[in-house]
Design a protein around this motif. Structure first.
Motif, PDB file in Angstrom:
ATOM      1  N   GLY A 152     -10.057  -3.305  -0.548  1.00 34.10           N
ATOM      2  CA  GLY A 152     -10.078  -2.559   0.699  1.00 34.10           C
ATOM      3  C   GLY A 152      -9.967  -3.414   1.931  1.00 34.10           C
ATOM      4  N   LEU A 153     -10.489  -4.643   1.869  1.00 33.55           N
ATOM      5  CA  LEU A 153     -10.485  -5.534   3.029  1.00 33.55           C
ATOM      6  C   LEU A 153      -9.339  -6.537   3.021  1.00 33.55           C
ATOM      7  N   ALA A 154      -8.571  -6.600   1.941  1.00 30.32           N
ATOM      8  CA  ALA A 154      -7.493  -7.580   1.840  1.00 30.32           C
ATOM      9  C   ALA A 154      -6.438  -7.338   2.912  1.00 30.32           C
ATOM     10  N   SER A 155      -6.146  -8.357   3.684  1.00 26.35           N
ATOM     11  CA  SER A 155      -5.180  -8.213   4.770  1.00 26.35           C
ATOM     12  C   SER A 155      -3.763  -8.044   4.252  1.00 26.35           C
ATOM     13  N   ASP A 156      -3.511  -8.463   3.007  1.00 23.69           N
ATOM     14  CA  ASP A 156      -2.169  -8.354   2.430  1.00 23.69           C
ATOM     15  C   ASP A 156      -2.043  -7.174   1.470  1.00 23.69           C
ATOM     16  N   ASN A 157      -2.980  -6.234   1.551  1.00 25.08           N
ATOM     17  CA  ASN A 157      -2.933  -5.047   0.694  1.00 25.08           C
ATOM     18  C   ASN A 157      -1.799  -4.139   1.162  1.00 25.08           C
ATOM     19  N   ASN A 158      -0.825  -3.902   0.291  1.00 21.42           N
ATOM     20  CA  ASN A 158       0.320  -3.060   0.658  1.00 21.42           C
ATOM     21  C   ASN A 158       0.038  -1.577   0.522  1.00 21.42           C
TER      22      ASN A 158
END
Length: 231
Positions: A152-158
């Protein structure tokens, strides 16, 4: 980064927030012919919702959605969708469009994939985002206790949306990810009460986003969060 504005009463906060949001939505409509806003549930935004619903803007060109939703029936007392329909999608704002996060009976991979396609096609990036904050420092359904918090917090989550199973709160949830929410053009954190002020102070004093996910919005170098607080 964040900018804190305090108000002497909740009503004054609600009035200012409604005026600010209505102007931002109208500006977006004038610029590109449409506007989008995601709001949060709970008791805090109800006064703001009612004031915003009376604002004189081109509501037929506005799409409203939620930052997160519990996977419950729409008529449930715990449904954020019901809260929005009863408090915001009223009066002049009844002409707005509502994008449902809860669609279908089961929150599975197929449902998530279809919803992700839909929000990426016609809703994101959001023009306005109204966040809330829990006493554990969660925002939307980005719970520090959940196994999905890293995703949920991953900046690279597409993926704009994810399924969340918090360990300290009921119900399966669907939530926008930080990567999707952080792209919003205008972000507000709406807080009321002394206890929330204490949680905010704690969040501002540390940097560990996994223990208090709201920190991802408060401390990010390029994400500006306007914090509105009243007693």
């Amino acid at each position: 980064m964040q900018q804190l504005t305090t108000f002497s009463t909740r009503n004054k906060l609600d009035i200012c927030l409604a005026e600010s949001v209505s102007k931002l939505l109208e500006q977006a409509i004038n610029l590109k012919g449409q506007a989008s806003i995601a709001v949060s549930g709970g008791s805090t935004p109800q006064g703001f919702f009612k004031l915003l619903s009376h604002c004189d803007i081109q509501w037929s060109k506005v799409t409203i959605t939620l930052a997160d939703e519990r996977w419950v029936a729409i008529d449930s007392k715990d449904s954020n969708t019901r809260l929005v329909y009863e408090n915001l999608l009223q009066n002049k704002a009844s002409a707005a469009h509502f994008f449902h996060l809860k669609q279908g009976e089961s929150l599975n991979d197929k449902t998530l994939n279809e919803l992700n396609i839909a929000v990426n096609k016609g809703l994101l990036p959001l023009d306005v985002l109204i966040l809330g904050m829990g006493e554990d420092g969660h925002t939307a359904s980005l719970f520090p206790c959940s196994e999905q918090i890293s995703q949920g917090l991953a900046s690279d989550n597409n993926n704009a949306l994810l399924s969340v199973l918090p360990k300290t709160a009921p119900y399966q949830r669907i939530s926008f990810s930080f990567s999707a929410l952080s792209q919003s053009k205008h972000i507000f954190l709406h807080l009321c009460g002394e206890q929330k002020q204490q949680v905010l102070t704690k969040a501002l004093q540390g940097n560990d986003v996994f223990t208090m996910p709201i920190r991802a919005f408060l401390h990010h170098d390029t994400v500006k969060t306007q914090v509105y607080w009243a007693p």
